[in-house]
Design an enzyme around this catalytic site. Structure first.
Site: not given
Ligand code: NAI
Length: 336
Positions: A150, A163
């Site tokens: 991030s 985070y």
């Molecule tokens: P999202 O919630 O759409 O996808 C994240 C996925 O990780 C979910 O499907 C969730 O079920 C899965 N997950 C969570 N805990 C888990 C576990 N213990 N075992 C297996 N799967 C698990 O969120 P997003 O935004 O697509 O997140 C993806 C990455 O991007 C993350 O690492 C987040 O920190 C990073 N990120 C997100 C930003 C945003 O604005 N949404 C900005 C910068 C980074």
């Protein structure tokens, strides 16, 4: 890594948001994609979405796994080898959660949940997969490891301590792997987006029962505020294309431009944040105040139509980032 067709890709958190975008893009590039996620329904939906996107069903392997659990993660890695005939050539660890509140209100559960998913699962995957990848592919074929970190990796904030700490650690870890994998003919990339149009605003809904003791004020309203911010983020497929270009060109950090003046300005801003910490408190606060004023002016000048800034709290929502109201020792302005 330039050739993707026919190779194997493992994507953690592949059922949603950024991870699902990556499954689409690397699937479209001809890879067989294993998507691992803790949410079974989301996995089922993701498979259908990938098929509708044009990925062949037999090229998709959906794995329900809690990636913070090392036994489960190892079993998932074994399954990939069993079904696809080898370990991944491309490992992308993207699973993540967020939870925000004053860092001094954080509980062990807040740290264990956020750092467990955002940092420890990345460590788990690297330990489980990298030796398998080296043994199978070193000097024979291209392979690569990536992680979704991030822009938070470069900065800190009073309400996003666990985070940002986890993301800073992921970055540093990936720099180490980028160096370490060179002799094997492989590389490492860390993606550092600012805001993604994803489902992370709902993460609290899926916080495991045994880690539910939070010091933060969390409600449907705070999740609504987060969702409204993420709705303005980059499209996951567009973001995955940017990551692909980074992997093809062996960039160690992939920094999508979320600063309107481009990547150079974004980098200057990150450097400035570090420099600011070397200033006296008075100097730092004066600079921060000026920066906030400039940002607001720039935003006002840029907006042609009347619209609320991205961080505005929508009607019916509650500002995220406060402590639980019963924590009376927390500064009252930081409490619900
Ligand atoms: P999202 O919630 O759409 O996808 C994240 C996925 O990780 C979910 O499907 C969730 O079920 C899965 N997950 C969570 N805990 C888990 C576990 N213990 N075992 C297996 N799967 C698990 O969120 P997003 O935004 O697509 O997140 C993806 C990455 O991007 C993350 O690492 C987040 O920190 C990073 N990120 C997100 C930003 C945003 O604005 N949404 C900005 C910068 C980074």
């Amino acid at each position: 890594m330039k050739d993707f067709a026919g190779k194997i890709c493992f994507i953690s958190g592949g059922a949603s948001g950024a991870g699902l975008g990556q499954a689409k893009v690397f699937g479209r590039a001809g890879m067989r994609v294993a998507i691992a996620d803790v949410r079974e329904n989301a996995l089922d939906n993701a498979v259908e979405e990938l098929v509708a996107f044009g990925i062949k069903r037999e090229d998709i392997l959906a794995l329900k796994v809690d990636l913070t659990n090392r036994e489960e993660y190892t079993a998932a890695a074994d399954k990939v080898e069993e079904v696809f005939g080898g370990p991944p050539h491309l490992l992308i660890q993207t699973a993540g959660v967020n939870s925000f509140g004053p860092i001094e209100a954080s509980t062990f559960d807040d740290f264990d949940w956020v750092m467990g998913v955002c940092l420890n699962h990345v460590v788990n995957g690297l330990i489980i997969f990298v030796p398998r990848m080296i043994k199978a592919y070193a000097h024979k074929t291209e392979f690569h490891v990536a992680a979704t970190s991030s822009a938070g990796a470069f900065m800190a904030g009073a309400v996003c301590g666990p985070y940002s700490a986890s993301k800073a650690a992921v970055n540093n870890l990936m720099y180490s792997y980028a160096e370490a994998l060179k002799p094997y003919g492989a590389g490492a990339t860390v993606l550092c987006p600012g805001n993604i149009n994803s489902n992370i605003g709902n993460a609290e809904k899926f916080r495991p029962e045994h880690l539910k003791d939070t010091g933060y004020h969390v409600s449907e309203g705070t999740m609504m505020h987060l969702r409204s911010i993420h709705a303005t983020g980059i499209d996951p497929v567009e973001l995955a294309e940017i990551l692909k270009e980074g992997i093809e060109n062996e960039r160690v950090i992939v920094l999508p431009d979320h600063n309107p003046d481009g990547r150079a300005a974004e980098l200057r801003r990150h450097n400035e944040i570090i420099e600011d910490y070397t200033l006296t408190r008075a100097q730092r606060e004066a600079k921060t105040q000026k920066r906030m004023e400039d940002m607001k002016k720039a935003f006002a000048a840029e907006s042609k139509e009347e619209r609320a800034p991205m961080w505005a709290v929508p009607e019916g929502a509650e500002a995220y980032g406060k402590a639980r109201k019963d924590l009376v020792w927390i500064d009252s302005s930081k409490r619900k």
